[in-house]
Every structure is written in C-alpha cells, then in structure tokens.
Write an enzyme that holds these catalytic residues in place. Structure first.
Site, mmCIF file in Angstrom:
data_model
loop_
_atom_site.group_PDB
_atom_site.id
_atom_site.type_symbol
_atom_site.label_atom_id
_atom_site.label_comp_id
_atom_site.label_asym_id
_atom_site.label_seq_id
_atom_site.Cartn_x
_atom_site.Cartn_y
_atom_site.Cartn_z
ATOM 1 N N HIS A 56 0.866 -1.184 0.000
ATOM 2 C CA HIS A 56 0.000 0.000 0.000
ATOM 3 C C HIS A 56 0.896 1.224 0.000
ATOM 4 O O HIS A 56 1.980 1.196 0.604
ATOM 5 C CB HIS A 56 -0.835 0.090 1.281
ATOM 6 C CG HIS A 56 -1.772 -1.039 1.489
ATOM 7 N ND1 HIS A 56 -1.453 -2.138 2.227
ATOM 8 C CD2 HIS A 56 -3.031 -1.228 1.054
ATOM 9 C CE1 HIS A 56 -2.479 -2.955 2.251
ATOM 10 N NE2 HIS A 56 -3.448 -2.445 1.541
ATOM 11 N N ASP A 59 2.179 1.739 3.368
ATOM 12 C CA ASP A 59 3.097 0.751 3.954
ATOM 13 C C ASP A 59 4.518 1.307 3.902
ATOM 14 O O ASP A 59 5.337 1.044 4.778
ATOM 15 C CB ASP A 59 3.080 -0.582 3.179
ATOM 16 C CG ASP A 59 1.759 -1.319 3.320
ATOM 17 O OD1 ASP A 59 1.007 -1.012 4.252
ATOM 18 O OD2 ASP A 59 1.488 -2.206 2.481
ATOM 19 N N GLU A 183 -10.508 -6.322 -5.812
ATOM 20 C CA GLU A 183 -10.453 -7.457 -4.875
ATOM 21 C C GLU A 183 -11.761 -7.559 -4.098
ATOM 22 O O GLU A 183 -12.062 -6.715 -3.256
ATOM 23 C CB GLU A 183 -9.277 -7.292 -3.907
ATOM 24 C CG GLU A 183 -9.202 -8.437 -2.913
ATOM 25 C CD GLU A 183 -7.958 -8.388 -2.027
ATOM 26 O OE1 GLU A 183 -6.990 -7.677 -2.373
ATOM 27 O OE2 GLU A 183 -7.961 -9.066 -0.992
ATOM 28 N N GLU A 219 -9.261 -13.447 -3.413
ATOM 29 C CA GLU A 219 -8.516 -13.933 -2.243
ATOM 30 C C GLU A 219 -9.235 -15.161 -1.692
ATOM 31 O O GLU A 219 -10.446 -15.115 -1.440
ATOM 32 C CB GLU A 219 -8.415 -12.838 -1.182
ATOM 33 C CG GLU A 219 -7.710 -13.361 0.061
ATOM 34 C CD GLU A 219 -7.422 -12.300 1.117
ATOM 35 O OE1 GLU A 219 -6.800 -11.270 0.787
ATOM 36 O OE2 GLU A 219 -7.814 -12.525 2.272
ATOM 37 N N HIS A 222 -11.388 -14.596 1.412
ATOM 38 C CA HIS A 222 -12.623 -13.840 1.202
ATOM 39 C C HIS A 222 -13.690 -14.724 0.559
ATOM 40 O O HIS A 222 -14.865 -14.608 0.878
ATOM 41 C CB HIS A 222 -12.357 -12.629 0.308
ATOM 42 C CG HIS A 222 -11.380 -11.649 0.897
ATOM 43 N ND1 HIS A 222 -10.935 -10.545 0.210
ATOM 44 C CD2 HIS A 222 -10.767 -11.602 2.110
ATOM 45 C CE1 HIS A 222 -10.088 -9.862 0.979
ATOM 46 N NE2 HIS A 222 -9.961 -10.498 2.129
ATOM 47 N N ASP A 257 -12.622 -12.911 8.977
ATOM 48 C CA ASP A 257 -11.475 -13.047 8.075
ATOM 49 C C ASP A 257 -10.260 -13.557 8.866
ATOM 50 O O ASP A 257 -9.569 -12.791 9.521
ATOM 51 C CB ASP A 257 -11.178 -11.662 7.469
ATOM 52 C CG ASP A 257 -10.143 -11.730 6.368
ATOM 53 O OD1 ASP A 257 -9.718 -12.833 6.001
ATOM 54 O OD2 ASP A 257 -9.769 -10.647 5.872
ATOM 55 N N ASP A 259 -7.492 -15.126 7.742
ATOM 56 C CA ASP A 259 -6.205 -14.772 7.127
ATOM 57 C C ASP A 259 -5.056 -15.656 7.593
ATOM 58 O O ASP A 259 -4.006 -15.151 8.043
ATOM 59 C CB ASP A 259 -5.864 -13.309 7.464
ATOM 60 C CG ASP A 259 -6.167 -12.380 6.292
ATOM 61 O OD1 ASP A 259 -6.239 -12.865 5.154
ATOM 62 O OD2 ASP A 259 -6.323 -11.164 6.520
ATOM 63 N N ASP A 289 -1.473 -13.443 0.859
ATOM 64 C CA ASP A 289 -2.027 -12.387 1.698
ATOM 65 C C ASP A 289 -2.681 -13.039 2.903
ATOM 66 O O ASP A 289 -3.802 -13.542 2.814
ATOM 67 C CB ASP A 289 -3.039 -11.537 0.922
ATOM 68 C CG ASP A 289 -3.567 -10.399 1.786
ATOM 69 O OD1 ASP A 289 -2.984 -10.165 2.865
ATOM 70 O OD2 ASP A 289 -4.551 -9.747 1.388
HETATM 71 C C1 GLT Z 1 -6.073 -5.813 3.769
HETATM 72 C C2 GLT Z 1 -7.032 -6.828 3.205
HETATM 73 C C3 GLT Z 1 -6.484 -7.548 2.051
HETATM 74 C C4 GLT Z 1 -6.188 -6.672 0.882
HETATM 75 C C5 GLT Z 1 -5.103 -5.726 1.123
HETATM 76 C C6 GLT Z 1 -5.001 -4.776 -0.027
HETATM 77 S S1 GLT Z 1 -5.143 -4.960 2.641
HETATM 78 O O1 GLT Z 1 -5.152 -6.444 4.608
HETATM 79 O O2 GLT Z 1 -7.391 -7.749 4.234
HETATM 80 O O3 GLT Z 1 -7.274 -8.615 1.648
HETATM 81 O O4 GLT Z 1 -5.724 -7.482 -0.161
HETATM 82 O O5 GLT Z 1 -5.568 -3.547 0.225
HETATM 83 MN MN MN Z 2 -6.118 -9.628 -0.035
#
Ligand code: GLT
Ligand code: MN
Length: 389
Positions: A56, A59, A183, A219, A222, A257, A259, A289
C-alpha cells in the site's frame, strides 16, 4: 526425502508487505509484535527467495510524508529491492485505515471524501509506477454499509465505476504500464461490502469504460468467508482472462477473516487452486495475503513466510503427481467420454445442426446407468495428498 522445497525467484512468489508487517492486533487485543520497518521487510523477503512484494502507499510512505522524504523512501525501496533481487509487483492504495474513510472512499456520500480518495489513489498509482508495479489493486474494504438506508448500492456502484474510469484515464494519460484488479470481499470491516464475490467484481469490470484494463484479484479467504469454492471462483476468472492477481491464504468457511497461512486449512481446495494456476500456466505472481498467528513473535513471522511457500511447492509437486498418476488419469479419461460427431454438432448453431440434433435418438435411461467412479477418484486424490500414494 532430501527435498528442500526452497523457493526460487522463478517460482514467482510474492507477499504483501502488510502481511509481514502485521503486528497481531485484533478487534479485542493490542499488538503482540514490534513494528517491522518496510524496507527491512523488503530486504528479508528478497533474501528468502521471494520474487515480488505488494504494498500500500502507506506501507512505505506514511500519510503526510513531505515530498523530499517520499522520494528518498522510494529510492531506498528500489535500492534494497535490487540488492536482494525482489521487485514491486503490485501496488494499492490504503483507503480503509484513516477515519476519513469510515463510511467509504469512492462510494462515500461525501463528495469531498470521494475527491480525496481519488487524489490519494492517483498519488499511490504514481508510487506504484515509480517502483515498477504492473498491477494496481482496489480492495474496497470500507466501500459498503451497515445501514441500508444510508446508501443506495446502485448509486454507490455508479460512483465506484466513475472513480475507476477516471483512474484508467489517469494511467493512460501518464503512459503507465499498469492494469487494475478489483479485490472482492463479502464483509468485514463493513457489514456488507460492495462487490462481494468474484462474480460480482467480474461483472463490474465489463461495465467500465476500459474493461481490458480491469480484472479481479480474488482472495481465497474472502471467497471462503461466503462459503463459496475458491477453486471454482478462480477458474471462472482464469477462463474469462480476468485473473490479474491472486491472494493465497487459508480460512475456515463462514467466519471472520482469519487470514491464516496458505495451506493451513482447506488443503484439498488449496491443492485444486494450485492445480488451476499450474495447469493453465497462469503467468502472474503467486502472492500470499495472510497474517502470522498473533501468538508469534518477530521471528515467527518468517516461519509464516516460509510455510506459505513450502506448502505451495509441496502442492505443486502433488499436482504433477496427480497429472501423472495412471489410475487417476484412467478414471478421468473414463468420465470424459467424448463423441466427435456430437461435439461437432453442438459446437455452433445452424438450422441444420439444430434439426439434426432434434432428430437424434437418445436413451437417457441407458446413459444414466454409467457409473461415475467419483468415490474412487476422490479417495485416490485424498491418498495422494496424504502422502501414501
Ligand atoms: C487488507 C485486506 C487484504 C487486501 C489488502 C489490499 S489490505 O489487509 O485484508 O485482503 O488485499 O488492500
Ligand atoms: Mn487480499
């Protein structure tokens, strides 16, 4: 076994800088790790065999950084990247952290906020172009609502499109070699986020003024938050030529989420995602990610990085084994029963082909009798993944 599963630059792995800079904070708890300098993150990733980094604007360059300091930071990022053989592969604009974006950026009800978002995005595109990123992602985390009376989603999408169209022209006008990727995410941090799934993002791209410049960045986490199948969503984008970037990670379905490290959950689905990328020889970077567990200290961050890449490489090896497995391929050949004449008839409409097809005699009961050995096929796949095959 003697296998190292060490990443090579040719594997084209990438990490978001924010993934390794993540400090383990969550809505209920403070950070558990010290801040990591972005330039240090670039260096360390490069040393670990990572091909690219995604970032970003903020960042690397905090909001409010004076121009001279901005230029210095970009120069340093380039120098360090060159010294360890890592490049910026994707850039994006943080339009979610600052409170100004509490009710959206491109879809905010305030014209001033929308204008500020557009200005911030142009500046971020400039930084991305300076660092050589060819993909620019829009993750509209704040583009959504909790209160449906607050925003008309049709108006919001129109505003979203206007912003994207404006920025496409900006890229073209500046002669940047850059494409956009939207995204999708269904919710979090907003109650409902606009463009919730790969399908909705895909449809949106075709409504923009420069559809050829806009693709999707799906993603895995997601997709699984909605309980959907990431392999299917990603293949739809591949087939449409709209997979412009990808975010790999893991996630238990229908939850917040999470992650988590790629491959740590949904192993079979992850295998098929890798299979799609490899079988279709998708040319993009394999970008991760996700976040290291909150229980990790600074050292554990690099275990997370290594783990993501190792799992990908191991799954890639499993894909090759799957494609070379005579029993698996035998069942697949049996299932995919072709018929030249019929396929020709179905391949394009003409009055004649329609008439011929209507005149054909079929025996649906006989066709229905064919056994499809999916029990066997799936068990073989499972055993291959479990390492006993
Ligand atoms: C954020 C989000 C991600 C996105 C990023 C890009 S930032 O952490 O959870 O899925 O890809 O803005
Ligand atoms: Mn992402």
């Amino acid at each position: 076994m003697g296998k190292t599963y060490k990443p090579a630059k040719s594997d084209k792995f990438a990490f978001g800088l924010w993934t390794v800079m993540n400090r383990g904070a969550d809505p209920f708890g403070a950070p558990t790790r010290k801040p990591l300098d972005p330039l240090e993150a670039i260096r360390r990733l490069g040393e670990m065999g990572v091909y690219g980094y995604e970032f970003h604007d903020n960042d690397i360059i905090p909001i409010g950084t004076p121009a001279a300091q901005r230029d210095k930071l970009i120069k340093r990022a380039k120098q360090i990247g060159d010294s360890v053989g890592i490049r910026a592969t994707m850039a994006t604009c943080n339009m979610f952290s600052h409170p100004v974006f509490k009710d959206g950026a491109f879809t905010s009800n305030s014209a001033k906020v929308r204008a500020y978002a557009l200005q911030k995005a142009m500046n971020a595109i400039d930084v991305g172009a300076e660092l050589g990123a060819k993909v620019f992602v829009f993750w509209g985390g704040r583009e959504g609502t909790e209160v449906d009376s607050s925003k008309d989603p049709a108006v919001a999408l129109k505003r979203y499109r206007e912003a994207i169209d404006f920025l496409c022209e900006y890229v073209l006008d500046n002669g940047y070699d850059m494409k956009f990727a939207v995204e999708p995410k269904p919710n979090e941090p907003r109650g409902d986020i606009f463009l919730a799934t790969a399908g909705s993002a895909l449809a949106f791209t075709y409504t923009c003024a420069h559809p050829e410049m806009i693709g999707v960045n799906p993603e895995i986490e997601h997709i699984r938050m909605s309980g959907l199948n990431s392999y299917h969503e990603i293949c739809q984008l591949l087939e449409a030529g709209k997979l412009f970037d990808i975010h790999l990670g893991a996630q238990k379905p229908l939850r917040y989420d999470q992650d988590i490290r790629f491959g740590a959950e949904d192993l079979k689905e992850s295998f098929f995602v890798v299979k799609a990328l490899e079988d279709y020889k998708w040319p993009g970077t394999r970008a991760f990610d996700a976040h290291p567990y909150r229980t990790e200290n600074e050292a554990g961050v690099w275990d997370f990085v290594e783990g993501c890449m190792r799992s990908y490489l191991i799954l890639r090896e499993k894909v090759a084994a799957f494609n070379a497995d005579p029993e698996i391929q035998g069942i697949l050949a049996e299932i995919n029963e072709g018929n030249r004449a019929l396929e020709k008839l179905m391949s394009g409409y003409s009055r004649e082909s329609a008439a011929e097809l209507k005149a054909r005699a079929f025996d649906p009961d006989a066709l229905a009798k064919k056994q499809l050995r999916y029990e066997k096929l799936d068990q073989l796949t499972q055993e291959l993944l479990l390492g006993v095959r």
